[in-house]
Design an enzyme around this catalytic site. Structure first.
Site, mmCIF file in Angstrom:
data_model
loop_
_atom_site.group_PDB
_atom_site.id
_atom_site.type_symbol
_atom_site.label_atom_id
_atom_site.label_comp_id
_atom_site.label_asym_id
_atom_site.label_seq_id
_atom_site.Cartn_x
_atom_site.Cartn_y
_atom_site.Cartn_z
ATOM 1 N N ASP A 93 0.857 -1.184 0.000
ATOM 2 C CA ASP A 93 0.000 0.000 0.000
ATOM 3 C C ASP A 93 0.900 1.243 0.000
ATOM 4 O OD1 ASP A 93 -2.411 1.371 0.197
ATOM 5 O OD2 ASP A 93 -2.509 1.228 2.384
ATOM 6 N N ASP A 115 2.584 4.963 -5.531
ATOM 7 C CA ASP A 115 1.831 6.203 -5.348
ATOM 8 C C ASP A 115 2.698 7.386 -5.738
ATOM 9 O OD1 ASP A 115 0.441 8.427 -4.593
ATOM 10 O OD2 ASP A 115 0.200 7.863 -2.489
ATOM 11 N N HIS A 189 -7.827 9.884 3.991
ATOM 12 C CA HIS A 189 -7.271 8.976 4.992
ATOM 13 C C HIS A 189 -7.600 9.445 6.417
ATOM 14 C CE1 HIS A 189 -4.381 8.036 1.564
ATOM 15 N NE2 HIS A 189 -5.059 6.932 1.775
ATOM 16 N N HIS A 225 -9.266 4.897 -1.973
ATOM 17 C CA HIS A 225 -8.528 4.854 -0.700
ATOM 18 C C HIS A 225 -9.344 5.610 0.343
ATOM 19 C CE1 HIS A 225 -4.318 3.485 -1.686
ATOM 20 N NE2 HIS A 225 -4.984 3.324 -2.806
ATOM 21 N N GLY A 226 -8.886 5.525 1.587
ATOM 22 C CA GLY A 226 -9.501 6.331 2.653
ATOM 23 C C GLY A 226 -11.005 6.157 2.719
ATOM 24 N N SER A 228 -12.974 4.293 4.883
ATOM 25 C CA SER A 228 -13.638 3.837 6.100
ATOM 26 C C SER A 228 -14.852 4.719 6.347
ATOM 27 C CB SER A 228 -12.685 3.916 7.299
ATOM 28 O OG SER A 228 -11.782 2.832 7.261
ATOM 29 N N ASN A 268 -10.515 0.485 0.007
ATOM 30 C CA ASN A 268 -9.565 0.322 1.105
ATOM 31 C C ASN A 268 -10.195 0.700 2.440
ATOM 32 O OD1 ASN A 268 -7.798 -0.208 -0.952
ATOM 33 N ND2 ASN A 268 -6.358 1.432 -0.457
ATOM 34 N N ILE A 269 -10.075 -0.198 3.385
ATOM 35 C CA ILE A 269 -10.639 0.050 4.713
ATOM 36 C C ILE A 269 -9.572 -0.238 5.765
ATOM 37 C CG2 ILE A 269 -12.384 -0.697 6.385
ATOM 38 C CD1 ILE A 269 -14.060 -1.492 3.796
HETATM 39 ZN ZN LIG Z 1 -4.352 5.017 0.901
#
Ligand SMILES: [Zn+2]
Length: 326
Positions: A93, A115, A189, A225-226, A228, A268-269
């Site tokens: 990641d 990234d 994030h 991403h980010g 949650s 992504n979590i």
């Molecule tokens: Zn990320």
């Protein structure tokens, strides 16, 4: 040097192909320790979901890179022993250099993210190309990123949110040859994703950008991403038992579910898993002040994490029950 194939891992190729066809997202769950890995294996095994186990640079610093590599390998063996049959990818990641991606590929990762979203556009393309070339010779998948997410994830920090420019995605994907693309449409994030006072004030993700990217790329795996949701249930437990997480808000699950309809194939979590563990540990230690056996609080934290993973797979990502198609 070891190939992921020798370790029983899968790359993300077929996972994403089926995810696009069947409109679900493969979960990307992060690990830093044994209990998180056990929870992912049991949670995804029991819900028959494919999974991408993610290791960040921060995790490598915390747990030792060699240890994590063997943990990943151990996870595959544990899954087999328990009679589960679901594909597992081991993924880097937020890799920030070609050298780091190469080192992970050489040690058995089946997927890496480079990234370069903080780099100037042409530099991002150049390094991503380099990673793709090395990875594809070994059948390893590569995730790339365009657009900058606000927030903090391990060593990746940004105060500003720069949405992905849809006009760049075709050029970027065709020139780099990446296998999936992380884009910025309003996720971020950490546990403080929005500067709002109430849950009702959380803004919608930029589905217009997502739609435009989807139209331009066609059936191509998009990554968020980010993502949650900063589950209120666990934030409340943390606050009740001595914690202080004020105004922590995440991405509502309904929006994530909607995103899977628009070609988002990986979500992504990380933060939600952290909140579950912290909530359970705080609660158990407060209620049992004489307890000093880590198994007595990490065990129940792991059990709660299994529950969360199974629920996310089933109700949010749609990945439960999909392993048999891959
Ligand atoms: Zn990320």
């Amino acid at each position: 040097m070891v190939s992921f194939k020798e370790l029983g891992l899968s790359n993300t190729k077929k996972m994403f192909k089926i995810a696009l066809e069947r409109k679900f997202a493969v979960p990307g769950y992060n690990i830093n320790n044994l209990e998180q890995l056990q929870a992912i294996i049991i949670g995804c095994g029991e819900s028959e979901s494919p999974v991408i186990i993610q290791i960040s640079q921060g995790a490598r610093n915390y747990a030792n890179q060699t240890m994590l590599q063997y943990l990943g390998e151990g996870g595959v063996e544990m899954a087999k022993e328990l009679g589960f049959n679901f594909p597992i990818a081991l993924h880097l990641d937020h890799g920030n250099s070609f050298e780091l991606c190469k080192s992970c590929i050489d040690s058995g990762f089946s997927s890496v993210m480079f990234d370069g979203s903080h780099l100037p556009y042409e530099d991002n393309i150049k390094v991503t190309q380099q990673v793709v070339e090395y990875a594809h010779e070994r059948d390893v998948s590569v995730e790339a990123e365009l657009g900058v997410l606000a927030g903090i994830e391990e060593d990746v920090k940004s105060d500003v949110h720069i949405y992905t420019e849809p006009g760049q995605v075709e050029d970027f994907v065709s020139r780099t040859g990446c296998d999936s693309l992380a884009i910025a449409i309003g996720t971020s994030h950490g546990a403080y994703k929005f500067k709002v006072a109430r849950e009702e004030d959380i803004p919608e993700l930029r589905f217009d950008i997502l739609q435009e990217v989807r139209t331009r790329l066609g059936k191509f795996p998009i990554v968020l991403h980010g993502s949650s949701s900063v589950l209120k249930k666990y934030v409340d437990i943390i606050n009740k038992y001595g914690g202080n997480l004020e105004k922590a808000f995440g991405i509502p699950e309904a929006q994530l579910k909607k995103a899977t309809e628009f070609g988002v194939s990986k979500i992504n979590i990380d933060t939600d898993g952290r909140l579950v563990v912290t909530a359970m540990v705080r609660k158990i230690l407060t209620e049992n002040p004489k307890e000093f056996d880590p198994r007595k609080y990490l065990g129940p934290a792991r059990d709660e994490l299994i529950k969360m993973i199974k629920r996310k797979n089933k109700e949010v990502l749609g990945s439960a029950g999909q392993a048999k198609y891959i």
